[in-house]
Design an enzyme around this catalytic site. Sequence first.
Site, PDB file in Angstrom:
ATOM      1  N   ILE A   1       0.831  -1.282   0.034  1.00  0.00           N
ATOM      2  CA  ILE A   1       0.216  -0.007  -0.171  1.00  0.00           C
ATOM      3  C   ILE A   1       0.874   1.231   0.010  1.00  0.00           C
ATOM      4  O   ILE A   1       0.494   2.287  -0.398  1.00  0.00           O
ATOM      5  CB  ILE A   1      -0.801  -0.066   1.284  1.00  0.00           C
ATOM      6  CG1 ILE A   1      -2.031   1.116   1.031  1.00  0.00           C
ATOM      7  CG2 ILE A   1      -0.094   0.079   2.529  1.00  0.00           C
ATOM      8  CD1 ILE A   1      -2.845   0.853   0.047  1.00  0.00           C
ATOM      9  N   TYR A   2       1.989   1.204   0.431  1.00  0.00           N
ATOM     10  CA  TYR A   2       2.919   2.103   0.577  1.00  0.00           C
ATOM     11  C   TYR A   2       3.214   2.912  -0.599  1.00  0.00           C
ATOM     12  O   TYR A   2       3.909   2.337  -1.830  1.00  0.00           O
ATOM     13  CB  TYR A   2       4.225   2.130   1.307  1.00  0.00           C
ATOM     14  CG  TYR A   2       4.310   1.719   2.479  1.00  0.00           C
ATOM     15  CD1 TYR A   2       2.923   1.812   3.345  1.00  0.00           C
ATOM     16  CD2 TYR A   2       5.076   1.284   3.250  1.00  0.00           C
ATOM     17  CE1 TYR A   2       2.906   1.389   4.760  1.00  0.00           C
ATOM     18  CE2 TYR A   2       5.108   0.797   4.677  1.00  0.00           C
ATOM     19  CZ  TYR A   2       3.733   0.705   5.281  1.00  0.00           C
ATOM     20  OH  TYR A   2       3.928   0.418   6.576  1.00  0.00           O
ATOM     21  N   GLY A   3       2.920   4.063  -1.152  1.00  0.00           N
ATOM     22  CA  GLY A   3       2.742   4.755  -2.501  1.00  0.00           C
ATOM     23  C   GLY A   3       2.127   3.887  -3.638  1.00  0.00           C
ATOM     24  O   GLY A   3       2.512   3.870  -4.665  1.00  0.00           O
ATOM     25  N   MET A   4       1.045   3.038  -3.286  1.00  0.00           N
ATOM     26  CA  MET A   4       0.409   2.021  -4.311  1.00  0.00           C
ATOM     27  C   MET A   4       1.488   1.329  -4.826  1.00  0.00           C
ATOM     28  O   MET A   4       1.202   1.340  -6.007  1.00  0.00           O
ATOM     29  CB  MET A   4      -0.364   2.852  -5.155  1.00  0.00           C
ATOM     30  CG  MET A   4      -1.796   3.636  -4.310  1.00  0.00           C
ATOM     31  SD  MET A   4      -2.620   2.412  -3.229  1.00  0.00           S
ATOM     32  CE  MET A   4      -3.571   1.481  -4.525  1.00  0.00           C
TER      33      MET A   4
END
Length: 344
Positions: free
Chosen positions: A62-65
């Site tokens: 999910i970090y930065g997609m």
Amino acid sequence: MKYVPLGKSGLYVSQLALGAMTFDRHDGMFGKMLGGTGQELATRMVDCAIDAGVNIFDTANIYGMGESEVMLGKALGTRRGDVIVATKYNNPMGTGPNSMGAGRISAIRECENSLRRLGTDWIDLYQVHSFDYTTPLEETLRSLDALVQQGKVRYIGLSNYAGWQIAKADGISQRLGLERFCSVQAYYSLVGRELEREIVPAALDLGLGILVWSPLASGFLSGKYSRDTAAEGRRAAVSLPPVNEERGYDIVEVVREIAEAKAASVAQVALAWMLHKQGISSAIVGARNEKQLAENLGAADVELSTADMEKLDDVSALAPEYPGWTPGLSKRGQDMASRLADLG
């Protein structure tokens, strides 16, 4: 840098880990919210961490997609085999009904996607980012076990689970002969010690290592906070973890006193306290720049005396909660039981 086993596994991790949440484009989702590093700075920060002895890097799909995983993979390059890469899944990566969760579809799909983004053939530590109330634990654990058997994942961990959820998951794994979680990733800091009520005892009893996220409480323990000064560097857009600021100021004052006596920073003492606590395998530190990262990594060299620890423990102590205040489970009761055991 010291290295300790991650729980009862054979995996040794550095006491400080580098978190890659800020690895994102400047105009990306996390970049706008947290101040994205961009690839060049991300690579320099990875270099700095490795030079300091860090061997574990934590990210999530999910970090930065996904951008964080891409940047971390590029930053590691040919050093991939020399370090431990930990990532997580369960958050929504699209708009469809099956775009999130800890079920079989999500686990397999997101593992494959993370492998591709990281540019690697395996994930050292694959973690469920949070408890999934809609998926049976048996399905989650069978899916993760299959990924381990296929060689795509080496170890599995969990994040943000309650104590009873940790115990239930371990019981299911043992009953079905599946891969067991080896680690817990959770929030813990001098201004947030709730972990000690149920999660630390569960982890110690079951032999799980503890990886701490936000050990500086999103900057509250960075040294920029006091009753008299504004927190210029605190990420205003970040509401987690919640901090009781009035109580937190009292804690920061004691941390600052100890830091000044040791010619260390407030952040270094707050992190050092964490590294001295039972059951903690590694504290995940993040940073906006190399200077901040180098300062945080310096916490590994800060030694705290018994008196220092007592001061910090006392000012940040939790109020007893039931059943913790009952005679059998209170500190006094535990001390009495220990003395009786010593007597034979």
